[in-house]
Design a protein around this motif. Structure first.
Motif, mmCIF file in Angstrom:
data_model
loop_
_atom_site.group_PDB
_atom_site.id
_atom_site.type_symbol
_atom_site.label_atom_id
_atom_site.label_comp_id
_atom_site.label_asym_id
_atom_site.label_seq_id
_atom_site.Cartn_x
_atom_site.Cartn_y
_atom_site.Cartn_z
ATOM 1 N N ASP A 68 0.815 -1.223 0.000
ATOM 2 C CA ASP A 68 0.000 0.000 0.000
ATOM 3 C C ASP A 68 0.846 1.269 0.000
ATOM 4 O O ASP A 68 0.752 2.103 0.909
ATOM 5 C CB ASP A 68 -0.948 -0.008 1.213
ATOM 6 C CG ASP A 68 -1.938 -1.163 1.156
ATOM 7 O OD1 ASP A 68 -2.271 -1.600 0.041
ATOM 8 O OD2 ASP A 68 -2.369 -1.640 2.218
ATOM 9 N N LYS A 77 -0.388 -8.209 -2.925
ATOM 10 C CA LYS A 77 -1.731 -7.631 -3.007
ATOM 11 C C LYS A 77 -1.604 -6.139 -3.294
ATOM 12 O O LYS A 77 -0.902 -5.411 -2.586
ATOM 13 C CB LYS A 77 -2.468 -7.843 -1.681
ATOM 14 C CG LYS A 77 -3.900 -7.339 -1.712
ATOM 15 C CD LYS A 77 -4.633 -7.696 -0.420
ATOM 16 C CE LYS A 77 -4.357 -6.737 0.695
ATOM 17 N NZ LYS A 77 -4.928 -5.387 0.528
ATOM 18 N N SER A 80 -11.060 -6.899 9.401
ATOM 19 C CA SER A 80 -10.188 -6.932 10.581
ATOM 20 C C SER A 80 -10.327 -5.722 11.505
ATOM 21 O O SER A 80 -9.859 -5.754 12.631
ATOM 22 C CB SER A 80 -8.727 -7.011 10.117
ATOM 23 O OG SER A 80 -8.402 -5.873 9.333
ATOM 24 N N GLN A 83 -2.078 -3.693 12.754
ATOM 25 C CA GLN A 83 -3.423 -3.658 13.381
ATOM 26 C C GLN A 83 -3.486 -4.502 14.654
ATOM 27 O O GLN A 83 -4.540 -4.651 15.267
ATOM 28 C CB GLN A 83 -4.487 -4.141 12.388
ATOM 29 C CG GLN A 83 -4.648 -3.224 11.178
ATOM 30 C CD GLN A 83 -5.637 -3.770 10.170
ATOM 31 O OE1 GLN A 83 -6.770 -4.096 10.495
ATOM 32 N NE2 GLN A 83 -5.197 -3.887 8.926
ATOM 33 N N GLY A 141 1.006 -5.616 5.554
ATOM 34 C CA GLY A 141 1.395 -4.396 4.863
ATOM 35 C C GLY A 141 2.461 -3.630 5.604
ATOM 36 O O GLY A 141 3.662 -3.867 5.444
ATOM 37 N N ARG A 142 2.003 -2.706 6.483
ATOM 38 C CA ARG A 142 2.927 -1.764 7.126
ATOM 39 C C ARG A 142 4.072 -2.421 7.864
ATOM 40 O O ARG A 142 5.179 -1.891 7.891
ATOM 41 C CB ARG A 142 2.133 -0.847 8.079
ATOM 42 C CG ARG A 142 1.338 0.198 7.344
ATOM 43 C CD ARG A 142 0.292 0.836 8.215
ATOM 44 N NE ARG A 142 -0.840 -0.060 8.471
ATOM 45 C CZ ARG A 142 -1.888 0.264 9.206
ATOM 46 N NH1 ARG A 142 -1.960 1.449 9.773
ATOM 47 N NH2 ARG A 142 -2.889 -0.608 9.380
HETATM 48 O O1 O7E Z 1 -2.538 -3.141 8.277
HETATM 49 P P1 O7E Z 1 -1.569 -3.461 7.200
HETATM 50 O O2 O7E Z 1 -0.655 -2.323 6.860
HETATM 51 O O3 O7E Z 1 -0.822 -4.756 7.442
HETATM 52 O O4 O7E Z 1 -2.400 -3.672 5.833
HETATM 53 C C1 O7E Z 1 -3.473 -4.552 5.749
HETATM 54 C C2 O7E Z 1 -3.970 -4.668 4.329
HETATM 55 O O5 O7E Z 1 -5.058 -5.578 4.299
HETATM 56 C C3 O7E Z 1 -4.500 -3.373 3.724
HETATM 57 O O6 O7E Z 1 -4.248 -3.413 2.328
HETATM 58 C C4 O7E Z 1 -5.990 -3.427 3.979
HETATM 59 O O7 O7E Z 1 -6.719 -2.709 3.013
HETATM 60 C C5 O7E Z 1 -6.249 -4.925 3.865
HETATM 61 N N1 O7E Z 1 -7.388 -5.439 4.652
HETATM 62 C C6 O7E Z 1 -7.484 -5.212 6.000
HETATM 63 O O8 O7E Z 1 -6.597 -4.626 6.624
HETATM 64 N N2 O7E Z 1 -8.586 -5.673 6.682
HETATM 65 C C7 O7E Z 1 -9.584 -6.376 6.087
HETATM 66 O O9 O7E Z 1 -10.512 -6.794 6.744
HETATM 67 C C8 O7E Z 1 -9.487 -6.646 4.725
HETATM 68 C C9 O7E Z 1 -8.337 -6.228 4.050
HETATM 69 C C10 O7E Z 1 -8.117 -6.750 2.771
HETATM 70 O O10 O7E Z 1 -7.092 -7.198 2.333
HETATM 71 O O11 O7E Z 1 -9.167 -6.837 2.075
HETATM 72 C C11 O7E Z 1 -9.290 -7.838 1.314
HETATM 73 C C12 O7E Z 1 -10.714 -7.866 1.237
#
Ligand code: O7E
Length: 211
Positions: free
Chosen positions: A7, A29, A109, A167, A185-186
């Motif tokens: 991201d 992703k 999440s 998170q 991600g982060r």
């Molecule tokens: O918190 P991070 O930086 O590890 O990033 C998490 C990534 O997963 C980010 O791209 C966010 O949009 C995605 N994500 C969630 O954090 N929570 C969810 O419930 C769903 C997603 C996701 O990947 O969606 C797929 C549907």
């Protein structure tokens, strides 16, 4: 197995991070930040540079015709999987599945997921069991929900869990609960040394999987 959530906005930065961590991850992703920052062509570029499967996380949630129009372009751009919302109904989800592989959101999440998505998770699991997507999204921040979703979900449908690291979710707990892939991600791209962060996570995950 680790899915990198890349991201960032900038093309150069995205390509550099992807190449740096390539050997420790299984898929990449791409979400709106990178597509808006660098253009849809980044999907094929990342795929060619790394050789990894690409997930386009657009969380499509529209009527069947619009979902189909968008998905066609995104698959043509090189995406191997598209993430789609299930709450819009089976017809909208099926419209994308006719064109390629999908990953469907069953539960998210973040804290707000408890307001609307979690109460209908059982119905979304039911849709997933009926249409059999490649995978579903479950919350890495709530291992007990991952365990429940694993129990209710048909064998063979993969579980992807975002929410690991930044998170607060734990990779080990999500995997123990039944996740097949953790989405991160982060914790990787935001680290001072993304390669080292990915290697550490890879070792943690591998140590758990083999032990
Ligand atoms: O918190 P991070 O930086 O590890 O990033 C998490 C990534 O997963 C980010 O791209 C966010 O949009 C995605 N994500 C969630 O954090 N929570 C969810 O419930 C769903 C997603 C996701 O990947 O969606 C797929 C549907």
């Amino acid at each position: 197995m680790i899915v990198l959530a890349l991201d960032v906005y900038e093309r150069e930065r995205a390509l550099r991070i992807a190449e740096d961590v390539r050997e420790y991850i299984s898929m990449i992703k791409v979400n709106w930040p990178l597509i808006l920052g660098s253009g849809i062509g980044i999907i094929r570029e990342l795929k060619e540079r790394t050789g990894l499967p690409m997930i386009a996380d657009l969380k499509l949630a529209d009527i069947p015709n619009t979902n189909r129009l968008v998905a066609k372009k995104v698959f043509e751009a090189g995406a191997d999987y598209i993430i789609v919302h299930g709450f819009v109904g089976r017809d909208s989800v099926r419209a994308i599945m006719e064109l390629g592989e999908i990953i469907m959101v069953v539960e998210m999440s973040h804290p707000g997921a408890e307001e609307f998505i979690q109460p209908v998770a059982d119905k979304l699991i039911e849709i997933a069991n009926e249409i059999e997507p490649f995978g579903v999204i479950a919350p890495g921040t709530r291992p007990e929900r991952v365990r429940y979703i694993r129990k209710m979900l048909k064998k063979g449908i993969k579980i992807f869990t975002p929410g690991i690291g930044a998170q607060g979710g734990s990779a080990r707990k999500a995997l123990e609960a039944g996740a097949d892939y953790i989405i991160v991600g982060r914790r990787i791209y935001g680290a001072e040394d993304p390669r080292r962060a990915a290697e550490e996570l890879y070792k943690e995950v591998r140590a758990w999987s083999s032990g």
